[in-house]
Design an enzyme around this catalytic site. Structure first.
Site: not given
Ligand code: LAC
Length: 229
Positions: A47, A124-125, A16
């Site tokens: 966040r 990952s996003n 990640d």
């Protein structure tokens, strides 16, 4: 570490990005100038909203790239704290997410794993452009065989289609993938998909109650090479 893996071929370690390789808390430094003493609160709220928006957009089937989600979440975090911010300023500040520093042990551990023959990738996003900028900024681009982004499936973690990008790319079974994340909910999604999962518990936090447990836990990436706390 046995970098040979249990299946055929070499071990595939998949990382990640945010909160695992790259330090999201560092955005506080960029926020201080504008928000002063409120910067740490806004950074944390930013966040949290950023992740919440990824989950909501996935449920709404309303994907937008992570740059946009990140910018929108900052505007919301500022507004929730009673501090107005316009889109252009939010764009500028949100760019911080494409230039986060790596945690200190990251370059050394990645080099060690690569020298032992492991294949390394990021899942990952983050959009492809953000991921490229992050690995180049931290001088670790050469360590990775692939930077896999949710952008190709247009849904965010922890949707199984995201984890499937790894098994598709490498033609391996899920339990041959060693997934590494600092986010308990991401660890849960990855474990549910069938990966072997290491939780990087940097803040001595609690693991999510989603019916899954990580295979292994460490306080930083050195757990992967058998040294450190
Ligand atoms: C990522 C978020 C989950 O990099 O940290 O995908």
């Amino acid at each position: 570490v046995d970098a040979g893996g249990s299946g055929t071929g070499r071990a595939v370690f998949v990382f990640d990005a945010f909160g695992t390789l790259f330090d999201t808390a560092s955005v506080v430094d960029q926020l201080v100038e504008r928000f002063g003493a409120d910067a740490p609160t806004i950074a944390a709220s930013w966040r949290a909203s950023q992740l919440r928006y990824t989950w909501l957009r996935s449920l709404m089937d309303a994907y937008e790239p992570f740059e946009r989600v990140t910018r929108d979440a900052l505007m919301y975090a500022a507004r929730s704290a009673g501090l107005a911010i316009d889109e252009a300023s939010a764009d500028d500040l949100a760019a911080a997410y494409a230039s986060l520093p790596a945690y200190p042990e990251v370059p050394g551990v990645l080099a060690d794993l690569q020298e032992r023959g492991a294949t390394l990738a990021i899942l990952s996003n983050g959009s492809p452009a953000m991921l490229r900028s992050l690995v180049e900024g931290a001088s670790i681009a050469d360590r990775f065989d692939a930077l896999l982004s949710v952008d190709s499936v247009r849904v965010y973690k922890p949707h199984p289609a995201v984890y499937g990008l790894v098994t598709d790319r490498y033609g391996v079974a899920a339990d041959d993938v060693r997934f590494v994340s600092g986010n308990p909910w991401d660890c849960s999604g990855a474990r549910r998909f069938g990966f072997e999962v290491t939780w990087i518990d940097r803040a001595s936090g609690a693991f999510d109650e989603l019916g899954e447990r990580p295979s292994r836990r460490g306080s930083d990436l050195r757990v992967l090479i058998g040294v450190g706390p």
